[in-house]
Design an enzyme around this catalytic site. Structure first.
Site, mmCIF file in Angstrom:
data_model
loop_
_atom_site.group_PDB
_atom_site.id
_atom_site.type_symbol
_atom_site.label_atom_id
_atom_site.label_comp_id
_atom_site.label_asym_id
_atom_site.label_seq_id
_atom_site.Cartn_x
_atom_site.Cartn_y
_atom_site.Cartn_z
ATOM 1 N N GLU A 40 0.815 -1.202 0.000
ATOM 2 C CA GLU A 40 0.000 0.000 0.000
ATOM 3 C C GLU A 40 0.858 1.265 0.000
ATOM 4 O OE1 GLU A 40 -3.088 0.312 -0.559
ATOM 5 O OE2 GLU A 40 -3.570 -1.815 -0.525
ATOM 6 N N TYR A 97 -6.382 6.549 4.169
ATOM 7 C CA TYR A 97 -6.577 5.533 3.127
ATOM 8 C C TYR A 97 -5.721 4.298 3.389
ATOM 9 C CZ TYR A 97 -5.863 2.723 -0.902
ATOM 10 O OH TYR A 97 -5.743 1.626 -1.703
ATOM 11 N N ASP A 145 -9.924 5.258 -2.298
ATOM 12 C CA ASP A 145 -8.911 5.970 -3.069
ATOM 13 C C ASP A 145 -9.607 6.677 -4.227
ATOM 14 O OD1 ASP A 145 -9.576 3.924 -4.775
ATOM 15 O OD2 ASP A 145 -7.531 3.168 -5.030
#
Length: 315
Positions: A55, A138, A156
Site C-alpha cells: 500500500e 486511506y 482511493d
C-alpha cells in the site's frame, strides 16, 4: 454537456444513495475475479507487513508497476524488524525508480515504530496504524481491509470515482467514505474493497470509462452521461502535477541519485540543485532523505564512503 450533477448536501443520510451503492457492491462482487489482476500481494499467506508495504509502495504509483519491486523488497525485508535493523540508505537504494523517496524514509521510520511499540507486528487497529509515519486514512483502512478483513473500504481515487458516478453526485471525502463503508457486506471487507478498486482501475477509468462493458451499468446513475461527470469534481478528483522538467522534484531526484553512489560534495550538490539552490538541500535534510556529512551530503545511516562498491553503514 448536460447540467452539472447535484452536490452532496449529505448523501450519507440519503437512503437512495445508500441503495445505489449497495447495488453497486452486489454487482461488482458478482463480477469480480481477483486473479484477473496479477498482483503478488493478493497471494494467500501474504502477511500484514506485506500488505502495508504494497500500500505504501502504491501511493501515487500504479499497482502493476509496483508488483515486481514489491517482491524484491519483501525478500530483502520480510518483516518490520528486518527493515528497522537496516540503514535508511538501503531502503532508499531499493526504492529507486518508484518515485517520492520520502515514502521510503517514512516506511523505515514506521518499521522502527512497529518494533519499538508493537513487538515487531503491524498494528490491527485504526489508531495504531494512523500513528505510523507515512500512514494516512486511506492506507490505514487498506491494511485493515486486506490484512485483517475488517468491514471497511479504503476510498482511493478509483473507488471515489466509482461511487460518485453510481450515485450521480459530487461527493466530498467524508461522504464517499461513509457510503462505501455502509455498503460493505458483513465479513467481506477485503473482497468489496478489491472489487471496487479493480472496477475503477480497469473499467470505470477516469478519462476513458468503458461504460458499455461495465458490469454495473444498469444501476449506475451516470453511465457515461450526457450529464457532467460527477467524479470530475469533489475531494477525490485527480489533481494534475506541475511540470517536472526544471522543478524542485527533478532536482531532488538528481541529488538523491548522486548520493546513492557515495558522498556527494557540497559544490556538486548545489550544481545539481540548480536554480532551487540551498532550499532543495535544506528540504532534503529536513525530510530525512540526506544528511550533511563533512563538506557534503550522504544518504541517512551511512558514512557516504564506498568500499568495494558497497556503502559503509554508520554504527
Amino acid at each position: 454537456m448536460g447540467a452539472p450533477p447535484p452536490s452532496a448536501d449529505d448523501p450519507a443520510d440519503d437512503p437512495a444513495d445508500h441503495d445505489a451503492v449497495r447495488a453497486l457492491v452486489e454487482g461488482v462482487l458478482a463480477w469480480h475475479r481477483p486473479d484477473d489482476r496479477d498482483l503478488p500481494w493478493r497471494a494467500p499467506g501474504t502477511t500484514p507487513w506485506g500488505i502495508l508495504l504494497s500500500e505504501v509502495m502504491a501511493q501515487q504509483t500504479q499497482a502493476e508497476r509496483v508488483a515486481g519491486r514489491w517482491v524484491e523488497l519483501v525478500e530483502r525485508f520480510p518483516d518490520p524488524s528486518a527493515m528497522a535493523e537496516a540503514a535508511p540508505a538501503e531502503v532508499i537504494d531499493l526504492w529507486v525508480g518508484l518515485g517520492y523517496n520520502r515514502r521510503a524514509v517514512n516506511l523505515h521510520r514506521a518499521a522502527v515504530v512497529m518494533v519499538e511499540r508493537h513487538g515487531g507486528e503491524v498494528p490491527d487497529d485504526l489508531d495504531g496504524l494512523l500513528a505510523l509515519p507515512g500512514v494516512g486514512p486511506y492506507t490505514a483502512r487498506a491494511v485493515l481491509a486486506f490484512a485483517f478483513d475488517r468491514d471497511v473500504v479504503p476510498v482511493d481515487t478509483n473507488v471515489a470515482r466509482v461511487v460518485a458516478r453510481h450515485t450521480g453526485r459530487v461527493l466530498d471525502r467524508a461522504d464517499a467514505q461513509a457510503l462505501a463503508d455502509g455498503a460493505v457486506r458483513w465479513g467481506r471487507g477485503a473482497a468489496t474493497a478489491a472489487a471496487l478498486m479493480d472496477l475503477g482501475a480497469t473499467v470505470c477509468r477516469a478519462r476513458t470509462p468503458a461504460c458499455e462493458g461495465c458490469p454495473v451499468m444498469a444501476t449506475c446513475s451516470w453511465a457515461g452521461g450526457p450529464e457532467e461527470d460527477p467524479a470530475g469534481r469533489g475531494a477525490h478528483r485527480p489533481r494534475p502535477q506541475g511540470r517536472f522538467e526544471g522543478s524542485a522534484r527533478q532536482a531532488r531526484g538528481r541529488i538523491i541519485a548522486a548520493a546513492r553512489a557515495g558522498l556527494l560534495e557540497g559544490g556538486a550538490a548545489l550544481e545539481l540543485a540548480g536554480e532551487h539552490g540551498e532550499a532543495v538541500l535544506d528540504a532534503l535534510v529536513a525530510d530525512g532523505l540526506v544528511v550533511r556529512s563533512g563538506r557534503g551530503f550522504a544518504l541517512p545511516g551511512t558514512t557516504g564512503k564506498s568500499r568495494d562498491g558497497e556503502r559503509d553503514r554508520e554504527d
